[in-house]
Design an enzyme around this catalytic site. Structure first.
Site, PDB file in Angstrom:
ATOM      1  N   GLU A   1       2.994  -6.595   7.094  1.00  0.00           N
ATOM      2  CA  GLU A   1       3.771  -5.631   6.326  1.00  0.00           C
ATOM      3  C   GLU A   1       2.799  -4.938   5.379  1.00  0.00           C
ATOM      4  O   GLU A   1       2.411  -5.496   4.353  1.00  0.00           O
ATOM      5  CB  GLU A   1       4.895  -6.330   5.557  1.00  0.00           C
ATOM      6  CG  GLU A   1       5.953  -6.949   6.445  1.00  0.00           C
ATOM      7  CD  GLU A   1       6.662  -5.935   7.323  1.00  0.00           C
ATOM      8  OE1 GLU A   1       6.656  -4.739   6.977  1.00  0.00           O
ATOM      9  OE2 GLU A   1       7.212  -6.335   8.354  1.00  0.00           O
TER      10      GLU A   1
ATOM     11  N   CYS B   1       5.605  -0.496  -2.209  1.00  0.00           N
ATOM     12  CA  CYS B   1       4.980  -0.037  -0.960  1.00  0.00           C
ATOM     13  C   CYS B   1       5.789   1.037  -0.255  1.00  0.00           C
ATOM     14  O   CYS B   1       5.247   1.787   0.556  1.00  0.00           O
ATOM     15  CB  CYS B   1       4.736  -1.212  -0.025  1.00  0.00           C
ATOM     16  SG  CYS B   1       6.243  -2.095   0.442  1.00  0.00           S
TER      17      CYS B   1
END
Length: 492
Positions: free
Chosen positions: A233, A267
């Site tokens: 991720e 993010c």
């Protein structure tokens, strides 16, 4: 520690040497304990998995104040942001897993051909074994516990590696969380890049990493030594297209909240805006109004604005303030690790602020003449973790959706998709691989084992496949293999 130094230390995984690593594996006993527990079958029963998920739930409930105080200590996170993005989302994941675990665990029956109609064919969801979860510092609770929920639900033993940069949460994970989980099935490893490097020299059955693309490549290289499956991720520069046909204030409110949430250290935050110069002129006063409304005339005094994690990231971000022209904000205070909510204009594609993920409360605006130019700009860059489009015209939003690729997509809003446990979250290409959240996390930590159980009797049925072969038997067997019955049948 500079990113280059961090990467250099992790690269020693590939080279096989670590400064201070004498060849004695400091994690051998821990990993043996976990592997012995897994091999004993302790983690496989649904009752055990449920008990551990319930323990995780109690950890959140009984330590809520401690967790909120710790997040405030590490990142100056406002209680509102910490609660909804860290604790509440984790609780939702646990509740979903507890309510659905037995259904998720069930064998999945599959369609059979005529040759196997009398047999039992199914997919069994099996745990991988001893897994490793490496979490970052920006959401140090959420990004550790959400993968952990799936790993537990799938029946794995787990090594947790929290970030050493969020020091307070690292201590809570190491000292408090183990009181709620079985000591032989879960372990926490502390330390920085050197400890992570040594840890990655060990064999794991699955690795789940959240962090930067550069370090993700190194972790993947370490996993390749043992052909270990991995989820990455990662991050990237998330585009945000704003169409001329929009309500500037509505767009400004939504973009500002998602960009400056957690001081931009998210993010999936919008990393830059693409819009026409005409829309920019309408958007700037609207963004200024949103910042003032959210954080007051002196955002530094607002209790609702987080701070930068450390000195290194602060100085990196302050350097990016020299790109283009500051239209809003631009103030900073190293003593408080404060960077004001900032909007940059007259930014060039080649400026440093457009060459790396910003990960801070800075929003560059670049000008494009049309949605087609915006799409072309997005498509020539690496695929982002998230992509956003704002327009009153649904055709424009759908055009951006249809003609681009990203891990996730938001039309006329920011990262609210993160709150939907029924939807997968993950990157694509440079922004990562694999997916999780809700059942997708269970699936990520489960190996789908194809199984066929046949009767030891009825050998006459098998004669057509044995030598000596004949054209007639071949035609008959091919026909049976190609056709299926419209109803299930099994003798087992």
């Amino acid at each position: 520690m500079p990113l280059s130094e961090l990467s250099s230390m992790l690269e020693s995984v590939i080279l096989g040497s670590v400064k201070g690593f004498s060849g004695v594996n400091p994690y051998a006993d821990t990993l043996k304990r976990l592997r012995d527990a897994f091999n004993s079958g302790r983690t496989r029963p649904a009752e055990f998995r449920i008990s551990q998920l319930q323990g995780l739930s109690r950890f959140l409930k009984e330590n809520r104040k401690l967790l909120l105080d710790t997040l405030a200590q590490d990142l100056n996170k406002p209680t509102f942001e910490a609660d909804i993005s860290e604790i509440v989302l984790c609780e939702a994941e646990i509740k979903l897993a507890l309510n659905n675990l037995r259904t998720w665990m069930k064998d999945e029956q599959v369609e059979k051909n005529l040759v196997t109609q009398l047999d039992s064919a199914f997919i069994r969801k099996e745990p991988y074994g001893v897994t490793l979860i490496i979490a970052p510092w920006n959401y140090p609770l959420n990004l550790l516990l959400v993968p952990l929920v799936g790993a537990i639900a799938a029946g794995n033993c787990v090594v947790l590696k929290p970030s050493e940069m969020s020091k307070g949460m690292e201590k809570v994970i190491a000292e408090v969380l183990p009181q709620y989980l079985h000591k032989n099935c879960f372990a926490t490893v502390l330390g920085g890049p050197q400890e992570a490097t040594i840890l990655l020299k060990n064999k794991f059955d699955y690795i789940f990493f959240t962090g930067s693309p550069r370090v993700g490549q190194i972790v993947m290289s370490a996993a390749s030594k043992y052909l270990t499956p991995i989820t990455l991720e990662l991050g990237g520069k998330n585009p945000c297209y704003v169409d001329d046909n929009c309500d500037p204030q509505s767009v400004a409110n939504r973009v500002a909240w998602f960009r400056f949430f957690n001081a931009g250290q998210t993010c999936v935050a919008p990393d830059y805006v693409l819009c026409s110069r005409e829309t920019q002129e309408k958007l700037l006063p609207a963004l200024q109004s949103a910042v003032t409304q959210f954080y007051g005339k002196e955002p530094q005094n607002s209790p609702d604005l987080a701070r930068i994690i450390n000195d290194r990231h602060f100085h990196r971000l302050r350097g990016l303030l020299d790109n283009g022209r500051v239209a809003i904000g631009g103030q900073s205070d190293v003593q408080e690790l404060y960077i004001a909510p900032t909007v940059l204009v007259d930014v060039k594609e080649t400026d440093p602020v457009m060459q790396e993920e910003i990960f801070g409360p800075i929003l560059p605006i670049l000008n494009v003449e049309s949605v087609d130019e915006a799409i072309a700009f997005i498509r020539k860059r690496e695929k982002p973790l998230a992509l956003y489009a704002f327009s009153k015209d649904s055709k424009v939003v759908n055009k951006v959706l249809d003609q681009t690729s990203s891990g996730n997509f938001g039309g006329n809003d920011g990262f609210m998709f993160m709150t939907i446990t029924s939807m997968p979250f993950g990157g694509v290409g440079h922004s990562g691989m694999g997916e999780y959240h809700g059942k997708f996390t269970f699936d990520t930590f489960s190996y789908r084992r194809g199984c066929l159980l046949r009767s030891p009797r009825l050998e006459m049925i098998n004669k057509m496949r044995y030598p000596p072969y004949s054209p007639g038997r071949q035609r008959l067997l091919v026909w049976f293999l190609e056709h299926k019955l419209g109803f299930p049948c099994s003798i087992l």
